[in-house]
Design an enzyme around this catalytic site. Sequence first.
Site, short mmCIF file in Angstrom:
data_model
loop_
_atom_site.label_atom_id
_atom_site.label_comp_id
_atom_site.label_asym_id
_atom_site.label_seq_id
_atom_site.Cartn_x
_atom_site.Cartn_y
_atom_site.Cartn_z
N HIS A 256 -26.42 18.23 -7.07
CA HIS A 256 -27.62 19.08 -7.02
C HIS A 256 -27.32 20.57 -6.85
O HIS A 256 -28.25 21.36 -6.68
CB HIS A 256 -28.63 18.59 -5.98
N ASN A 257 -26.05 20.98 -6.93
CA ASN A 257 -25.67 22.40 -6.99
C ASN A 257 -24.67 22.55 -8.13
O ASN A 257 -23.47 22.36 -7.94
CB ASN A 257 -25.00 22.86 -5.68
N GLY A 289 -34.60 11.72 2.09
CA GLY A 289 -35.49 12.35 3.04
C GLY A 289 -34.67 12.98 4.16
O GLY A 289 -33.50 13.35 3.97
N MET A 291 -33.09 12.72 8.25
CA MET A 291 -32.28 11.68 8.86
C MET A 291 -33.10 10.56 9.49
O MET A 291 -32.54 9.54 9.86
CB MET A 291 -31.31 12.27 9.88
N HIS A 312 -34.19 17.82 -4.83
CA HIS A 312 -32.94 17.23 -4.33
C HIS A 312 -33.12 16.62 -2.96
O HIS A 312 -32.19 16.03 -2.41
CB HIS A 312 -31.83 18.26 -4.30
N GLY A 315 -36.66 19.15 1.62
CA GLY A 315 -36.83 20.59 1.72
C GLY A 315 -37.18 21.05 3.12
O GLY A 315 -38.09 20.51 3.76
#
Length: 385
Positions: A256-257, A289, A291, A312, A315
């Site tokens: 996702h980066n 999600g 933790m 990703h 947020g």
Amino acid sequence: MMPRVLESPPGAVPILAWAREVPPGAVKQLQHIASQPYVVEHVAAMPDVHMAQGVAVGTVFATERTVVPGALGGDLGCGVSAHRFSFPAASLGRADLERLLAAVARRVPVGDAVHRGSGLPLPPELQAASLSTHRLQKEWERLAPRHLATLGGGNHFLELDRDAGGDLWLLIHTGSRGIGGAIASHHLRVAAARGEGSLPGLRTDSPEGAACLADIAWACRFARANRDMLAVRAVEVLAETLGCEPEPGASVDVHHNYVEAETHLGRTLLVHRKGAVGLEAGQRGLIPGSMGTASYVVEGRGEARSFHSCSHGAGRVLTRSEARARIRPAALEQALRRVVFDRGRVESLVEEAPAAYRDIAEVLEDEEELVTPVLRLMPIAVLKG
């Protein structure tokens, strides 16, 4: 939801946001990237968009012949993987999970910890690494063996989950560790000296731009190998303790980066994603999600306007300092009462409390055009970096 069109500065490309709320700081960062001379078509903001250093997390944009090292974050290739086991997760009591977590923690360096001495042998796909400068090559040789199969810190995690059918899952979130940081730092300096735009980009038909793309690709290969090796170590523990192995063909792994050459709108573009996942229609991905909350296996819907991208994760809504100031350790313990974790670290882990993140259900509602949820995974034990 249909994407919202955010206000763009004069001369900038449009900004489309699949988010019911975009923080003001993130709006400014989206407007900044939309104003860069190399950005084409439009900028897409994912539902988990939030302000970060340089470029907002959840930003997706495309260029024709420019790579922008400052738009990808320092942890190049960071991503998540998931592995399914045909094992009844409900049969594991708290004591079983505590033993499993402790056994994994003994085999997986977390936080700043790395492997001692010369480190681990590199897998074949990493042995031929050729970085663009002598200094980066030396950094690779020094760091890669010691950082391979290490988790790192921050929001990185290794966790056990269960799905609605009761099966056990292993989830891993980590990236390229010190390798990615060294590569990102080098090319940020090069771009600052020779790039174009107020967020400097390097033309890929220049030696500097071509070197940047090639080095980023090596960082992403290392990141994926890192997740693979962490999975090997965790699977060894599960096999020894529970006698189970991951189901063949049931694993998922996504970056996702990163930046990738892809075909969109009838032409090849370099799609930059910071805190966003690229999924073709029908391709499976993973959206974790916090933790203490659910993660989801999803399938892409191939939405052209998002450059086939999705969120990703959930947020952040609180920065780490805000989370430390507002969330009490006792509140975190209550939120995680059904999840096994290292309670000795509860004061530092408030930074990763569920209250510091958006509601993952709302995130999925906002991106119903982008992905279809397939499986809901609930955490039962979490090892944080």
